[in-house]
Design an enzyme around this catalytic site. Structure first.
Site, mmCIF file in Angstrom:
data_model
loop_
_atom_site.group_PDB
_atom_site.id
_atom_site.type_symbol
_atom_site.label_atom_id
_atom_site.label_comp_id
_atom_site.label_asym_id
_atom_site.label_seq_id
_atom_site.Cartn_x
_atom_site.Cartn_y
_atom_site.Cartn_z
ATOM 1 N N LYS A 135 45.868 60.847 15.806
ATOM 2 C CA LYS A 135 46.739 61.422 16.823
ATOM 3 C C LYS A 135 47.647 60.340 17.416
ATOM 4 C CE LYS A 135 44.704 65.212 15.866
ATOM 5 N NZ LYS A 135 43.809 65.964 16.717
ATOM 6 N N HIS A 136 48.584 60.766 18.265
ATOM 7 C CA HIS A 136 49.551 59.857 18.874
ATOM 8 C C HIS A 136 49.216 59.712 20.347
ATOM 9 C CE1 HIS A 136 53.416 58.173 20.129
ATOM 10 N NE2 HIS A 136 53.749 58.036 18.855
#
Length: 421
Positions: free
Chosen positions: A240-241
């Site tokens: 994920k970011h």
């Protein structure tokens, strides 16, 4: 000896923007050899100086393709090999004579080693004021860590990269790519090419210094700025970011799919793709900050929806709705994908002893054309005699004497070049 015997240094005939540029490469393992291979891919004529007996340490790393290590093959295409004892004064003198003709010298010893060999920048630049000398080290000569051995995983650990390269709650993990080494390589190429451009204006060379740890930290990008702005170290988020949602790997009924919604348009397209367009008007998810604040709730809804269909289904649908996406390929699948074939990223090269081998091509194109065909990585000392005779002008007797006295080495079946009539 390969058929393309040298007829003077810088006359490899491969072409490319760096054709005629002469590189003397004292480096080994990865951080230096990757840099000199990039220069060779762009047309530079690279002579790799290796110690007698074992050569570059990576020559001994299994698995092997004939007599050549996979590791050595990956980092040493388009180069020539000179097996030379730098601790012998006659060997150091040969190296110094070559440096006097070189445009670029690259080494990745610990600080001070080249000076003790009589091959430091000040010595070589006195003979060749236009020389560009690049030293790659783990930490740099003025670092409190300067004497500490540096390898890729050490640089990764000290850079902060390993702390975020994991799923939340899991132990730290190193990057699968040796980016600690490769970052030093990449920035050294930047520095060398900038110095080469400067020399065109001034006629003077310069010393270029690159540290692996500095280079990898320079690649922290927005992760460093998260700390500078908030005072808090970025936390691991897996695929994920840290500041964009939805982004990362999402589960399907038979695997995972990468989705990357970096803009509001892509987020709206994704919601439509899922058949959940109402998410775009939900105040919890309508804008960047709201989605970030409610990441867990949104990802729970997305996960549940995507688990209802296969990877193949979602890849087709994501393309249909223009959502950035990808399957997660292993290395073999990546190398065999249609993109690689269409771009000519893999080629077959032939060595008279090692035979045919597949290698990666460099990624840089000039004028839309792929790089010139590669030459196979050399055997240890494969080009020793050509360097001595074609570049330094030594006759047959001198070459044989240097071989017999252990100053240089050649492959077992090679003999000194015949005298001209």
């Amino acid at each position: 000896m390969r058929e393309e015997r040298m007829q003077g240094w810088g006359a490899s005939g491969r072409g490319g923007p760096l054709a005629g540029v002469k590189v003397l490469d004292f480096s080994r393992i990865l951080s230096g050899p990757y840099a000199t291979m990039v220069l060779a891919d762009m047309g530079a004529d690279v002579i790799k100086v290796e110690p007698l007996g074992r050569g570059d340490e990576t020559r001994g790393f299994p698995p092997f393709h004939g007599p050549l290590s996979h590791y050595f093959i990956a980092l040493n295409r388009n180069k020539k090999s000179l097996a030379l004892d730098l601790k012998d004064p006659r060997g150091a003198e040969i190296a110094r004579a070559l440096a006097a003709e070189a445009d670029i010298v690259i080494e990745n010893f610990r600080p001070g080693v080249m000076e003790r060999l009589g091959l430091g920048y000040d010595t070589l630049a006195a003979d060749n004021p236009g020389l560009i000398y690049c030293g790659i080290s783990g930490f740099g000569a003025d670092s409190p860590l300067q004497d500490k051995p540096a390898f890729d995983i050490v640089a990764q650990a000290l850079s902060g990269v390993m702390s975020v390269n994991r799923e939340p709650g899991q132990p730290p993990n190193k990057l699968g790519l040796p980016l600690g080494d490769m970052a030093g390589s990449i920035f050294s190429v930047f520095g060398v090419l900038a110095a080469l451009h400067e020399r065109d204006r001034t006629g003077k060379g310069r010393r270029v210094e690159v540290a692996m740890l500095d280079s990898l930290m320079a690649m922290l990008g927005y992760l460093s700025q998260i700390y500078f702005v908030t005072g808090n170290a970025p936390q691991p988020v897996g695929t994920k970011h840290p500041s964009i949602v939805p982004y990362g790997a999402f589960p399907t009924s038979d695997g995972h799919v990468i989705v990357a919604c970096l803009t509001e348009t892509f987020w709206k397209n994704f919601a439509r793709c899922l058949g959940m367009e109402e998410l775009t008007t939900d105040p919890r998810f309508a804008e960047y900050r709201a989605r970030l604040a409610n990441r867990e709730a949104l990802e729970t809804l997305i996960d549940a929806r995507m688990r209802t269909e296969s990877t193949e289904h979602w890849l087709a649908r994501l393309d249909e709705f223009d959502v950035p996406n990808a399957p997660i390929l292993d290395v073999a699948q990546a190398l065999e994908q249609p993109h690689v074939a269409a771009r000519g990223l893999v080629e077959t090269v032939t060595h008279p002893q090692a035979g045919d081998m597949r290698v990666l091509r460099g990624p840089i194109r000039f004028g839309g054309e792929p790089a010139a065909a590669s030459s196979a990585p050399p055997l240890l000392g494969e080009d020793t005699l050509a360097v001595l005779s074609d570049i330094l002008g030594k006759d047959r007797a001198a070459c044989e004497r240097l071989v017999a006295e252990g100053v240089v080495a050649v492959p077992e079946r090679e003999t000194a070049p015949a005298e001209e009539d």
